[in-house]
Design a protein around this motif. Structure first.
Motif, short mmCIF file in Angstrom:
data_model
loop_
_atom_site.label_atom_id
_atom_site.label_comp_id
_atom_site.label_asym_id
_atom_site.label_seq_id
_atom_site.Cartn_x
_atom_site.Cartn_y
_atom_site.Cartn_z
N GLU A 32 0.83 -1.21 0.00
CA GLU A 32 0.00 0.00 0.00
C GLU A 32 0.86 1.25 0.00
O GLU A 32 0.50 2.26 -0.64
CB GLU A 32 -0.92 -0.01 1.23
CG GLU A 32 -1.83 1.21 1.36
CD GLU A 32 -2.83 1.36 0.23
OE1 GLU A 32 -3.43 2.44 0.12
OE2 GLU A 32 -3.02 0.39 -0.54
N ARG A 62 1.88 1.70 -3.51
CA ARG A 62 0.74 2.13 -4.32
C ARG A 62 0.45 3.60 -4.13
O ARG A 62 0.22 4.34 -5.09
CB ARG A 62 -0.50 1.30 -3.97
CG ARG A 62 -1.68 1.52 -4.91
CD ARG A 62 -2.98 1.03 -4.31
NE ARG A 62 -3.39 1.83 -3.18
CZ ARG A 62 -3.97 3.03 -3.29
NH1 ARG A 62 -4.18 3.58 -4.48
NH2 ARG A 62 -4.33 3.70 -2.20
N ARG A 63 0.45 4.05 -2.86
CA ARG A 63 0.18 5.46 -2.58
C ARG A 63 1.29 6.36 -3.15
O ARG A 63 1.01 7.44 -3.67
CB ARG A 63 0.07 5.67 -1.08
CG ARG A 63 -1.17 5.04 -0.45
CD ARG A 63 -1.22 5.36 1.04
NE ARG A 63 -2.35 4.72 1.71
CZ ARG A 63 -2.66 4.88 2.99
NH1 ARG A 63 -1.88 5.65 3.75
NH2 ARG A 63 -3.70 4.28 3.52
#
Length: 330
Positions: A261, A264-265
């Protein structure tokens, strides 16, 4: 009686700006606030509580520019440059102290006359060094976030990220794999290409080959590698720039997201902003170089300003989410 009347009637000083007269109180924590803290009376909460329940950083990814970022970071730097410089100095001190872990491992290995033990301890020391340095670097970014949100530079926050040791280590391992695997593949392809084109044939030199002969044999390979770098520098830069936001992403939330994550961010924040990110990175580097040439002492505040630019860029690019900003201590 209004909050403004109450603060002034008490004859108190602002909690964040002790030299200023309080003109009100924060509706949440009760601390005295001045006009600056309350945005000229427009906000019922102090900057600390505003950050806890919603970011106060003025720039957004739709409207930010380098000039605006510089103005915000320069104003914050002027306000807290002393404590920010102290935070940088402590960070560097921790880094130098962590280096002793490697030296200690090497020394123990030498003392027992064991090359294997020295190598193992050195590797363990290197991993510990990188982990300690990384966690303190996250703390430095957290200090910068606090300052950019209107708070004060609290050097104790340098050590507020130690609970993220496992997420940080896992994320860095993933980043390392992302960087290393493509480079290994490119290196292997380059070696195969060199073999296929006969560029390595010049290495069939005997032990008595002169340095000039060795250099002449190496020159074609250096040319091919240089050409490959020029061809690939653009794509590699495009792929690697989002990784510049990994550490700020880890530092921002009190409970960090998963390594996947985080990536991804970071990739999402960098979307459409890579050229601007590269410019900020070059500017931050130029600030540190300029500080180094100011009698070397300027490197410390220069690094502090560079860290503010990095933190400010992240806050500008960070996609809006429902989660609240990491709170100030207390």
């Amino acid at each position: 009686m209004s909050d403004v009347d109450f603060g002034r009637a008490m004859g108190a000083s602002c909690a964040l700006h002790p030299g200023r007269e309080a003109t009100g109180t924060c509706e949440r924590c009760g601390n005295f606030t001045c006009d600056t803290c309350s945005d000229s009376g427009t906000s019922p909460r102090c900057p600390t509580c505003r950050e806890r329940f919603g970011a106060t950083f003025p720039l957004r990814r739709e409207t930010w520019t380098f000039n605006k970022l510089w103005d915000v970071c320069w104003a914050a730097f002027q306000r807290e440059w002393g404590m920010l410089s102290l935070a940088v100095l402590i960070t560097l001190g921790v880094s130098f102290g962590a280096q002793l872990l490697i030296n200690l491992g090497t020394g123990i290995g030498a003392a027992v006359d064991s090359g294997v033990l020295a190598a193992v301890l050195s590797i363990v020391g290197l991993m510990a060094q990188q982990l300690v340095q990384g966690l303190v670097q996250l703390g430095l970014l957290r200090v910068c976030f606090d300052v950019l949100h209107g708070g004060r530079a609290d050097v104790a926050r340098l050590f507020s990220q130690m609970h993220k040791a496992v997420p940080y280590a896992l994320t860095m391992l993933l980043v390392f794999a992302i960087v290393l695997v493509p480079l290994a593949i490119l290196g292997a392809l380059g070696f195969v290409a060199a073999m296929g084109t006969g560029l390595l044939s010049g290495f069939n030199l005997d032990a008595n080959a002169s340095p000039s002969e060795f250099f002449e044999a190496l020159l074609p390979i250096m040319g091919v590698l240089g050409l490959g770098f020029l061809v690939l520098v653009g794509p590699l830069t495009y792929l690697m720039l989002p990784l510049y936001l990994v550490q700020p992403e880890l530092a921002y939330d009190d409970v960090p997201p998963s390594p996947v994550e985080v990536l991804r961010r970071s990739w999402e924040a960098a979307r459409g902003q890579r050229l601007a990110m590269l410019g900020v990175g070059l500017a931050a580097g130029a600030v540190m170089v300029a500080g180094f040439f100011v009698c070397c002492v300027g490197f410390i505040p220069g690094m502090a300003l560079a860290q503010l630019l990095t933190a400010g860029m992240f806050l500008s690019l960070r996609s809006p989410r429902q989660d609240a900003a990491a709170p100030f201590p207390g």
